[in-house]
Design an enzyme around this catalytic site. Sequence first.
Site, PDB file in Angstrom:
ATOM      1  N   ASP A   1      27.940  34.179  65.413  1.00  0.00           N
ATOM      2  CA  ASP A   1      27.503  35.507  64.953  1.00  0.00           C
ATOM      3  C   ASP A   1      26.443  36.204  65.830  1.00  0.00           C
ATOM      4  OD1 ASP A   1      29.168  34.672  62.936  1.00  0.00           O
ATOM      5  OD2 ASP A   1      27.726  34.892  61.307  1.00  0.00           O
TER       6      ASP A   1
ATOM      7  N   LYS B   1      35.117  35.754  59.821  1.00  0.00           N
ATOM      8  CA  LYS B   1      34.877  35.268  58.456  1.00  0.00           C
ATOM      9  C   LYS B   1      34.247  36.370  57.624  1.00  0.00           C
ATOM     10  CE  LYS B   1      30.483  33.397  60.048  1.00  0.00           C
ATOM     11  NZ  LYS B   1      29.585  34.262  59.276  1.00  0.00           N
TER      12      LYS B   1
ATOM     13  N   CYS C   1      24.107  31.058  58.892  1.00  0.00           N
ATOM     14  CA  CYS C   1      25.466  30.772  59.375  1.00  0.00           C
ATOM     15  C   CYS C   1      25.531  29.626  60.385  1.00  0.00           C
ATOM     16  CB  CYS C   1      26.112  32.048  59.894  1.00  0.00           C
ATOM     17  SG  CYS C   1      26.483  33.183  58.514  1.00  0.00           S
TER      18      CYS C   1
HETATM   19  C1  VGL Z   1      24.669  35.834  58.050  1.00  0.00           C
HETATM   20  C2  VGL Z   1      23.695  36.638  56.139  1.00  0.00           C
HETATM   21  C3  VGL Z   1      24.841  37.309  55.806  1.00  0.00           C
HETATM   22  C4  VGL Z   1      24.541  35.011  59.298  1.00  0.00           C
HETATM   23  C5  VGL Z   1      25.834  36.501  57.726  1.00  0.00           C
HETATM   24  O1  VGL Z   1      25.321  35.219  60.253  1.00  0.00           O
HETATM   25  O2  VGL Z   1      23.647  34.147  59.351  1.00  0.00           O
HETATM   26  N1  VGL Z   1      23.615  35.903  57.238  1.00  0.00           N
HETATM   27  N2  VGL Z   1      25.901  37.235  56.606  1.00  0.00           N
END
Ligand code: VGL
Length: 206
Positions: free
Chosen positions: A8, A106, A151
């Site tokens: 991410d 995702k 994540c």
């Molecule tokens: C994430 C919060 C919501 C992350 C993704 O990538 O850590 N955190 N969605």
Amino acid sequence: MRALIIVDVQNDFTPGGSLEVQSGDKIIPTINKLQEQFDLVIATQDWHPASHKSFASNHENAKPFDKIKLNKLDQTLWPDHCVQGSKGAEFHPDLNTDKIEAIFRKGMDPEIDSYSGFFDNGRRKSTGLTGYLQEREVTETFFCGLAGDICVFYTAKDAIEEGFKSFLIQDACQPLNHGDYSDALEEFEKRKGIVINSNRLIPQFG
Ligand code: VGL
Ligand code: ZN
């Protein structure tokens, strides 16, 4: 085979983004260096529809960081982030994407959040990442990216459960919350995950 899995590294999780991680962009040069040490590089991308129920904006009388139950699961409500096709969902422009062979997305089901790159938070659906890694004969998985306490942690932890040796590269991650991150690292190590520094993989850095 060893695989580097970049979690991410998207605009919304870096400074100026809607769910910014402090200094989230500072780890990118390290991640780019790390990629040179791997024959297989994979990335994940948070990829939500605008209607996603992890967004506070999709609930009445709710604000970001409130905690609710969503379809029986604990859910922190977030600011809108990583909306499919938006600038915020794109990889950060500093990230070298040339070596990324596969991208696992995702968080597409509006009814359930997905912190791990392997499964949604209810383990209802697999992304297919385990099968991909097995097909590529991966035995050791190395994790970096954002956010370290969310994540990256959940993905690295699932890798252990899926039967891979799992390494979390600490200086190639940044957490949203530092307290949660130290708890997460402790739990990861308890489950036989291995926390390392990038200088173990890039000797000239150390
Ligand atoms: C994430 C919060 C919501 C992350 C993704 O990538 O850590 N955190 N969605
Ligand atoms: Zn998200």
